[in-house]
Structure formats: structure tokens, C-alpha cells
Design a protein around this motif. Sequence first.
Motif, PDB file in Angstrom:
ATOM      1  N   THR A  27       0.766  -1.150   0.102  1.00 18.81           N
ATOM      2  CA  THR A  27      -0.075  -0.064   0.106  1.00 18.81           C
ATOM      3  C   THR A  27       0.942   1.311  -0.194  1.00 18.81           C
ATOM      4  O   THR A  27       0.363   2.324  -0.242  1.00 18.81           O
ATOM      5  N   GLU A  28       2.096   1.253   0.322  1.00 22.08           N
ATOM      6  CA  GLU A  28       3.131   2.072   0.489  1.00 22.08           C
ATOM      7  C   GLU A  28       4.240   2.289  -0.653  1.00 22.08           C
ATOM      8  O   GLU A  28       4.881   3.060  -0.473  1.00 22.08           O
ATOM      9  N   TRP A  84       0.110  -7.144  -7.483  1.00 24.44           N
ATOM     10  CA  TRP A  84      -0.125  -8.581  -7.139  1.00 24.44           C
ATOM     11  C   TRP A  84      -0.419  -9.023  -5.631  1.00 24.44           C
ATOM     12  O   TRP A  84      -1.476  -9.452  -5.470  1.00 24.44           O
ATOM     13  N   CYS A  85       0.395  -8.331  -4.898  1.00 23.83           N
ATOM     14  CA  CYS A  85       0.294  -8.617  -3.480  1.00 23.83           C
ATOM     15  C   CYS A  85      -1.048  -7.893  -2.955  1.00 23.83           C
ATOM     16  O   CYS A  85      -1.666  -8.280  -2.244  1.00 23.83           O
ATOM     17  N   ILE A 116      -1.963  -9.446   0.523  1.00 20.05           N
ATOM     18  CA  ILE A 116      -0.511  -9.522   1.111  1.00 20.05           C
ATOM     19  C   ILE A 116       0.062  -8.265   1.718  1.00 20.05           C
ATOM     20  O   ILE A 116      -0.088  -7.505   0.708  1.00 20.05           O
ATOM     21  N   CYS A 117       0.035  -8.099   2.978  1.00 20.77           N
ATOM     22  CA  CYS A 117       0.244  -6.836   3.497  1.00 20.77           C
ATOM     23  C   CYS A 117       1.606  -6.562   3.697  1.00 20.77           C
ATOM     24  O   CYS A 117       2.049  -5.155   3.957  1.00 20.77           O
ATOM     25  N   LEU A 140      11.513   3.426  -3.007  1.00 21.60           N
ATOM     26  CA  LEU A 140      10.536   2.700  -3.482  1.00 21.60           C
ATOM     27  C   LEU A 140       9.291   2.545  -2.416  1.00 21.60           C
ATOM     28  O   LEU A 140       8.455   1.915  -2.747  1.00 21.60           O
ATOM     29  N   GLY A 141       9.536   3.146  -1.498  1.00 21.06           N
ATOM     30  CA  GLY A 141       8.436   2.890  -0.354  1.00 21.06           C
ATOM     31  C   GLY A 141       8.738   2.079   0.899  1.00 21.06           C
ATOM     32  O   GLY A 141       8.005   2.165   1.910  1.00 21.06           O
ATOM     33  N   ALA A 142       9.794   1.422   0.722  1.00 16.79           N
ATOM     34  CA  ALA A 142      10.042   0.502   2.024  1.00 16.79           C
ATOM     35  C   ALA A 142      10.586   1.194   3.266  1.00 16.79           C
ATOM     36  O   ALA A 142      11.334   2.336   3.070  1.00 16.79           O
TER      37      ALA A 142
END
Length: 245
Positions: A73-74, A186-187, A192-193, A207-209
Amino acid sequence: MSQIAWLGPQDSFPNPLLESDPDPSVPGLIAVSERIYPGQLSQAYQLGIFPWYSDNQPVLWWSPDPRMVLKPTEFKCSDSLKKNIRLFCQDLHSQIVVDEDFGAVIRACATSARKDQDGTWITHEIMEAYTALHDAGHAHSIAVTEGGQIIGGLYCVSFGSMVFGESMFSRKPGSSKIALAALSAWCLQNGICMIDCQQETSHLHSLGAAPISRREFLEQLQISLNQTKIELSWTFDKTMLTHWL
């Protein structure tokens, strides 16, 4: 090092959720073994542990704190990445290919030159172990192709509803980001969270991690492993990318 467990073929890993780092001077190092024994990789992942070592070293097993994760989502899809995705989706000769040639993808990850790295942690032993995990249905490859040729991609591990990202590569700028964008979409579609990214890097952060505590990660892992009734179909194509447009 004397406090860190040296594992034989039949030994179990210490549970990092229940036990602190065995040697505080080497934070995150959980255990050591002479090699990756059959079944050991599967057991490790389900405890939130992964191997990371170099040639001519024993196998070093890690559970870092904090833990880098990407919540789909992020996922940050920049304007430039959206442009690349749009062009990729419009190109009739470009495709996302899942699990078609796992060996080619992991070999490409192993041989790709990386900034500030002289070698690779993806040894021949690692390739053999993850290929066996792929044959068992728990490791997957996502390849970005152009004209039938692989130009980028990644491989990952999956247990329950948890996905563990392993390594990416690009032969054409931005191609690994397209693979990760497809996996993230796809997650989202499959509920898949979290995608485990293991170690913190500026590239993943862009990339948001983001890092979370080891305890939070391991607790979420246990929840995800208990969702065994979820049947994930590791079949998708580039239409998954339209989520980001």
C-alpha cells in the motif's frame, strides 16, 4: 562467536521471537552452519531467518533488528516509473513472466554488477538451495522481458501469505522497478500486507520500503503463516501494472 549456535543437519534454529541476539557484538546473527542442509532454508524462513554470507565463509543466518519491509500500500510509483510502466504496457513485445525460468533469474541476480560491491552473496550453494525451494513451490521468479529476452527481474520466497523479497537485477534501466511494481500490485490483489526486504538500502527506501522492529516483523510473520488456507496463484502478467497508472 562462541555464543552463537553452530547448527548440524538435524539441529533447529533458535527462535528470534523468544531469544535475544546470542552475541550482542554481532547484532542479528542468529546461527552458523557448515552448509545449507536439506529442509533448513524452509525452516529458517518460517522463523524470519535468512542466509547471507560470502564464498569461503560458513553459512551465516540472520534476523536483523530493525527489519526493512515494503508494504504494498506504500509502494512509491514515481512519475518517471509511471512513464516507464505506461510505455512497457503499450509495447507488444514486452511482458512480465512469472516462474518461467527461475534459474535464469537467480543467475542474473548473482552475476549483475552492483554499486559498492565487489562480489555477490548469491553463491552456487545459495542458487542450488533456492532452486530446490522453487521446485517445492516456495520460491518464485518475476522476469521483465523485451522481445523474448530477460532485461530485469527479481526472485522471492513465499510461505503462507508472507512474501520475502530476495534480489533484483536490471539489464535495462528501471526494469527491476517494473518487476517490483508488478509484485506489489499482485500482493495488493491477494491481500498480502508486507514484502520482506531484509536489509535497509536507500534504493528500497526510495520505493517506499521502511524499517520496522524485528518483533513487529516476526509477529506479522506468524499471522501470515497461519493463513495457510489462502491459495496464492503465482500467475500474472503486465496487466497487473495498470494498478499504478
